[in-house]
Design a protein around this motif. Sequence first.
Motif, PDB file in Angstrom:
ATOM      1  N   GLY A 186       0.945  -1.151   0.004  1.00  0.00           N
ATOM      2  CA  GLY A 186      -0.112   0.108   0.211  1.00  0.00           C
ATOM      3  C   GLY A 186       0.954   1.196  -0.060  1.00  0.00           C
ATOM      4  N   GLU A 187       0.100   2.292   0.300  1.00  0.00           N
ATOM      5  CA  GLU A 187       0.707   3.342   0.337  1.00  0.00           C
ATOM      6  C   GLU A 187       1.944   3.518   1.401  1.00  0.00           C
ATOM      7  OE1 GLU A 187       0.940   5.882  -1.889  1.00  0.00           O
ATOM      8  OE2 GLU A 187      -0.679   5.597  -3.154  1.00  0.00           O
ATOM      9  N   PRO A 188       2.888   4.329   1.490  1.00  0.00           N
ATOM     10  CA  PRO A 188       3.212   5.137   0.328  1.00  0.00           C
ATOM     11  C   PRO A 188       4.310   4.238  -0.539  1.00  0.00           C
ATOM     12  CG  PRO A 188       4.635   5.592   2.220  1.00  0.00           C
ATOM     13  CD  PRO A 188       3.761   4.461   2.857  1.00  0.00           C
ATOM     14  N   ALA A 189       4.434   4.738  -1.712  1.00  0.00           N
ATOM     15  CA  ALA A 189       5.349   4.321  -2.832  1.00  0.00           C
ATOM     16  C   ALA A 189       6.520   5.120  -2.383  1.00  0.00           C
ATOM     17  CB  ALA A 189       4.950   4.321  -4.112  1.00  0.00           C
ATOM     18  N   PRO A 190       7.675   4.870  -3.140  1.00  0.00           N
ATOM     19  CA  PRO A 190       8.775   5.927  -2.945  1.00  0.00           C
ATOM     20  C   PRO A 190       8.116   7.339  -3.487  1.00  0.00           C
ATOM     21  CG  PRO A 190       9.521   3.672  -3.457  1.00  0.00           C
ATOM     22  CD  PRO A 190       8.017   3.603  -3.669  1.00  0.00           C
ATOM     23  N   ASP A 191       8.872   8.300  -2.982  1.00  0.00           N
ATOM     24  CA  ASP A 191       8.533   9.754  -3.352  1.00  0.00           C
ATOM     25  C   ASP A 191       9.533   9.624  -4.609  1.00  0.00           C
ATOM     26  OD1 ASP A 191      11.247  10.441  -2.852  1.00  0.00           O
ATOM     27  OD2 ASP A 191      10.436  11.073  -0.774  1.00  0.00           O
ATOM     28  N   ASP A 192       9.191  10.782  -5.377  1.00  0.00           N
ATOM     29  CA  ASP A 192       9.785  11.029  -6.887  1.00  0.00           C
ATOM     30  C   ASP A 192      11.522  11.071  -6.612  1.00  0.00           C
ATOM     31  OD1 ASP A 192       7.598  11.006  -8.126  1.00  0.00           O
ATOM     32  OD2 ASP A 192       7.467  13.144  -8.226  1.00  0.00           O
ATOM     33  N   LEU A 199      12.816   7.433  -5.794  1.00  0.00           N
ATOM     34  CA  LEU A 199      12.223   6.627  -7.035  1.00  0.00           C
ATOM     35  C   LEU A 199      13.313   6.845  -7.907  1.00  0.00           C
ATOM     36  CD1 LEU A 199      10.733   4.442  -8.452  1.00  0.00           C
ATOM     37  CD2 LEU A 199       9.313   6.531  -9.329  1.00  0.00           C
ATOM     38  N   HIS A 200      13.643   8.011  -8.190  1.00  0.00           N
ATOM     39  CA  HIS A 200      14.721   8.369  -9.173  1.00  0.00           C
ATOM     40  C   HIS A 200      15.947   7.910  -8.770  1.00  0.00           C
ATOM     41  CE1 HIS A 200      17.632  10.873 -11.338  1.00  0.00           C
ATOM     42  NE2 HIS A 200      16.517  10.820 -12.166  1.00  0.00           N
ATOM     43  N   ALA A 201      16.430   7.784  -7.524  1.00  0.00           N
ATOM     44  CA  ALA A 201      17.500   7.323  -7.072  1.00  0.00           C
ATOM     45  C   ALA A 201      17.654   5.737  -7.212  1.00  0.00           C
ATOM     46  CB  ALA A 201      17.777   7.576  -5.516  1.00  0.00           C
ATOM     47  N   LEU A 202      16.580   5.117  -6.664  1.00  0.00           N
ATOM     48  CA  LEU A 202      16.362   3.785  -6.709  1.00  0.00           C
ATOM     49  C   LEU A 202      16.659   3.290  -8.385  1.00  0.00           C
ATOM     50  CD1 LEU A 202      15.486   0.853  -5.874  1.00  0.00           C
ATOM     51  CD2 LEU A 202      13.208   1.605  -6.076  1.00  0.00           C
ATOM     52  N   LEU A 203      15.850   4.110  -9.073  1.00  0.00           N
ATOM     53  CA  LEU A 203      15.925   3.259 -10.440  1.00  0.00           C
ATOM     54  C   LEU A 203      17.420   3.644 -11.325  1.00  0.00           C
ATOM     55  CD1 LEU A 203      12.429   4.325 -11.761  1.00  0.00           C
ATOM     56  CD2 LEU A 203      13.089   2.198 -10.866  1.00  0.00           C
ATOM     57  N   GLU A 204      18.101   4.948 -10.675  1.00  0.00           N
ATOM     58  CA  GLU A 204      19.475   5.142 -11.027  1.00  0.00           C
ATOM     59  C   GLU A 204      20.230   4.135 -10.709  1.00  0.00           C
ATOM     60  OE1 GLU A 204      20.557   9.166 -10.095  1.00  0.00           O
ATOM     61  OE2 GLU A 204      20.199   9.802 -12.174  1.00  0.00           O
ATOM     62  N   ALA A 205      20.233   3.447  -9.509  1.00  0.00           N
ATOM     63  CA  ALA A 205      21.069   2.497  -9.032  1.00  0.00           C
ATOM     64  C   ALA A 205      20.670   1.016  -9.788  1.00  0.00           C
ATOM     65  CB  ALA A 205      20.987   2.343  -7.507  1.00  0.00           C
ATOM     66  N   ALA A 206      19.423   0.718 -10.141  1.00  0.00           N
ATOM     67  CA  ALA A 206      18.811  -0.493 -10.439  1.00  0.00           C
ATOM     68  C   ALA A 206      19.375  -0.559 -12.065  1.00  0.00           C
ATOM     69  CB  ALA A 206      17.328  -0.331 -10.560  1.00  0.00           C
ATOM     70  N   ILE A 207      19.523   0.468 -12.833  1.00  0.00           N
ATOM     71  CA  ILE A 207      20.010   0.332 -14.159  1.00  0.00           C
ATOM     72  C   ILE A 207      21.613  -0.066 -14.012  1.00  0.00           C
ATOM     73  CG2 ILE A 207      17.876   1.445 -15.008  1.00  0.00           C
ATOM     74  CD1 ILE A 207      19.895   3.828 -15.552  1.00  0.00           C
ATOM     75  N   ARG A 208      22.359  -0.150 -13.016  1.00  0.00           N
ATOM     76  CA  ARG A 208      23.810  -0.261 -12.922  1.00  0.00           C
ATOM     77  C   ARG A 208      23.920  -1.768 -12.964  1.00  0.00           C
ATOM     78  NH1 ARG A 208      27.246   3.862 -11.562  1.00  0.00           N
ATOM     79  NH2 ARG A 208      28.834   2.184 -10.771  1.00  0.00           N
ATOM     80  N   ALA A 250      16.114  -2.746   0.468  1.00  0.00           N
ATOM     81  CA  ALA A 250      17.007  -1.895   1.120  1.00  0.00           C
ATOM     82  C   ALA A 250      16.552  -0.492   1.764  1.00  0.00           C
ATOM     83  CB  ALA A 250      18.363  -1.872   0.091  1.00  0.00           C
ATOM     84  N   LEU A 251      15.636  -0.027   0.911  1.00  0.00           N
ATOM     85  CA  LEU A 251      15.035   1.363   1.129  1.00  0.00           C
ATOM     86  C   LEU A 251      13.867   0.971   2.370  1.00  0.00           C
ATOM     87  CD1 LEU A 251      15.276   2.913  -1.840  1.00  0.00           C
ATOM     88  CD2 LEU A 251      16.590   3.678  -0.061  1.00  0.00           C
ATOM     89  N   GLY A 252      13.575  -0.075   2.672  1.00  0.00           N
ATOM     90  CA  GLY A 252      12.504  -0.247   3.588  1.00  0.00           C
ATOM     91  C   GLY A 252      11.191  -0.506   2.908  1.00  0.00           C
ATOM     92  N   TYR A 253      11.082  -0.606   1.330  1.00  0.00           N
ATOM     93  CA  TYR A 253       9.862  -0.900   0.816  1.00  0.00           C
ATOM     94  C   TYR A 253       9.691  -2.289   0.230  1.00  0.00           C
ATOM     95  CZ  TYR A 253       9.617   4.183   0.277  1.00  0.00           C
ATOM     96  OH  TYR A 253       9.778   5.526   0.558  1.00  0.00           O
ATOM     97  N   GLY A 254       8.243  -2.574   0.091  1.00  0.00           N
ATOM     98  CA  GLY A 254       7.849  -3.857  -0.332  1.00  0.00           C
ATOM     99  C   GLY A 254       7.870  -4.056  -1.934  1.00  0.00           C
TER     100      GLY A 254
END
Length: 189
Positions: free
Chosen positions: A20-26, A29-38, A129-133
């Motif tokens: 449920g809410e919350p999702a990562p804020d913008d 999310l940007h930091a997560l996706l930048e890391a994910a594409i490495r 790692a960020l505490g989200y599911g």
Amino acid sequence: MTNALSLLQQRHSVPARQLGEPAPDDATLHALLEAAIRVPDHGKLVPFRLILLRDEAKLAFGERVTAIGMRNNPAMTGAKLEKERHRYTFAPLVVAVVARIDADSKVPEIEQKLCTGNVAYNILLGAFALGYGAQWLTGWAAYDREVAALLGLAANEHVVGFIHLGTPQVEVPDRDRPGLDDLLSTWTP
């Protein structure tokens, strides 16, 4: 034991229905996706891209996917139909991870797909790692060309997975894992 190894040992998926809410804020999310594409990327092809599904667009996507499913499978009724209708409604954010296959490249297609799969896994690992599911789901829609067209995918693109992201609403126990001894061998000549 390092924090990274501990993280790998604890990571588990959280079912989309329990996000449920919350999702990562913008910014997160940007930091997560930048890391994910490495990821390892033989030939530096960048054989992937990401599509975000959120808010009303996520709901509209789910309704259109359901309509495609009903056309393709008129026998889909009752619980199956409701499952399709609500598949994208639970988690506040869904990331479609898309493979972009370059058939003319010297890099084999399997390596391009594995590279894209690594992006999907990095999103799961980073979210944890960020505490989200998060949960990586596919289903028939990931392989359907009408759904691909709905997402605006080119002929050489296909969905590797829909990553559902949010905050766990309940404690999710880890599942049983295979033992390493059952999977590991040493090759000898």
